[in-house]
Design an enzyme around this catalytic site. Sequence first.
Site, PDB file in Angstrom:
ATOM      1  N   LYS A 239      21.225   8.600  58.745  1.00 38.48           N
ATOM      2  CA  LYS A 239      21.808   7.745  59.797  1.00 38.48           C
ATOM      3  C   LYS A 239      23.096   7.095  59.286  1.00 38.48           C
ATOM      4  O   LYS A 239      24.107   7.066  59.991  1.00 38.48           O
ATOM      5  CB  LYS A 239      20.799   6.664  60.223  1.00 38.48           C
ATOM      6  CG  LYS A 239      19.707   7.226  61.120  1.00 38.48           C
ATOM      7  CD  LYS A 239      18.530   6.276  61.310  1.00 38.48           C
ATOM      8  CE  LYS A 239      17.432   6.975  62.110  1.00 38.48           C
ATOM      9  NZ  LYS A 239      16.159   6.231  62.142  1.00 38.48           N
TER      10      LYS A 239
ATOM     11  N   GLN B  78      13.848   0.566  60.386  1.00 39.04           N
ATOM     12  CA  GLN B  78      13.183   1.866  60.226  1.00 39.04           C
ATOM     13  C   GLN B  78      11.656   1.681  60.251  1.00 39.04           C
ATOM     14  O   GLN B  78      11.109   0.893  59.492  1.00 39.04           O
ATOM     15  CB  GLN B  78      13.630   2.518  58.912  1.00 39.04           C
ATOM     16  CG  GLN B  78      13.086   3.918  58.696  1.00 39.04           C
ATOM     17  CD  GLN B  78      13.625   4.923  59.710  1.00 39.04           C
ATOM     18  OE1 GLN B  78      14.818   4.957  60.012  1.00 39.04           O
ATOM     19  NE2 GLN B  78      12.742   5.742  60.261  1.00 39.04           N
TER      20      GLN B  78
ATOM     21  N   ASP C 136      17.745   1.094  69.283  1.00 37.83           N
ATOM     22  CA  ASP C 136      16.560   1.955  69.319  1.00 37.83           C
ATOM     23  C   ASP C 136      15.857   1.867  70.675  1.00 37.83           C
ATOM     24  O   ASP C 136      15.019   2.710  70.999  1.00 37.83           O
ATOM     25  CB  ASP C 136      15.565   1.501  68.230  1.00 37.83           C
ATOM     26  CG  ASP C 136      15.404   2.527  67.125  1.00 37.83           C
ATOM     27  OD1 ASP C 136      15.841   3.678  67.315  1.00 37.83           O
ATOM     28  OD2 ASP C 136      14.833   2.166  66.077  1.00 37.83           O
TER      29      ASP C 136
END
Length: 296
Positions: free
Chosen positions: A54, A98, A121
């Site tokens: 990422k 994460q 997200d």
Amino acid sequence: MSADRIDGKAFAGGLRERLAATVPAFTAATGRVPGLAVVLVGEDPASSVYVRSKGKATVEAGMASFEHKLPADATQAELLAIIDQLNRDDAVDGILVQLPLPKQLDEQTVIAAIDPDKDVDGFHIANAGRLAVGQPGFVPCTPLGCLMLLKDRIGDLSGLEAVVIGRSNIVGKPMAQLLLGESCTVTIAHSRTRDLPAVVRRADIVVAAVGRPEMVKGDWLKAGAVVIDVGINRVAGSEAGKTKLVGDVDYASAAEVASAITPVPGGVGPMTIAVLLRNTVVAAHRRAGLAPPAGL
Ligand code: NDP
């Protein structure tokens, strides 16, 4: 019949190039580049790989990447303090924690602490609610990537029968909401669904997000269906000691019946990071009071 292979890797590459091309105009207007902060707790090898890729993709798109690493025994207070700092940092447009988190940390509390306008997200309950009522917000990256591939392949989805297998908050449910938003007739199947093959056989669009290797077979499909395989399953390979990745769909038999299908790897997987960058660019524009660039 042999289905067309939907090349998610190529589509994601094109999206990343289009995103990079939007950065100079954003910088000219604001004096900075869009920024994405990724928080990793612990050293889970798969999570570390995701976080590295990422960060790399963010920098390649000309954006700023901020990485925050905490030890596996970090406390909830330590993690919440970092989120608070990132919420208040103007250089940060997107925040991603994460998952999964070590067991002493409560995922729901952590997600709830992220500013919804930086929640790239799309996991915050405010963004789930916005998606449900059709307001602009942030949509989880994997299902939004699936929708992009479907629209690229089919065009107008209105009136089509869609079956989503899986009802998780990060894939199945938002996928179903997105398809409903496109005026599909949507069925959500799950582990209690009776006669799953018969349910799947109704579908013009099948999205499999189950986590069971090659579960969906070609003879479950209606001829000409478009199949999106979200599954990532590691199984034993043909060579001793080697493993390989397979999806939730049995590609070989499905390709005999479907009109188009995403491969694993190289289908949905590459879309997830590209959409994360897309959400970050959109967040940056909204936070700066600018209209997000068209065509993303
Ligand atoms: P979850 O485990 O959270 O959800 C799986 C869903 O599948 C559940 O709703 C479950 O039903 C349903 N299910 C399980 N067994 C069956 C069955 N036999 N028949 C019908 N439905 C069943 O998984 P995720 O949604 O997080 O992920 C799904 C897959 O997608 C995984 O392989 C994951 O690795 C992959 N993935 C890929 C991503 C990418 O970037 N390409 C990103 C995210 C996930 P129930 O609710 O009843 O238990």
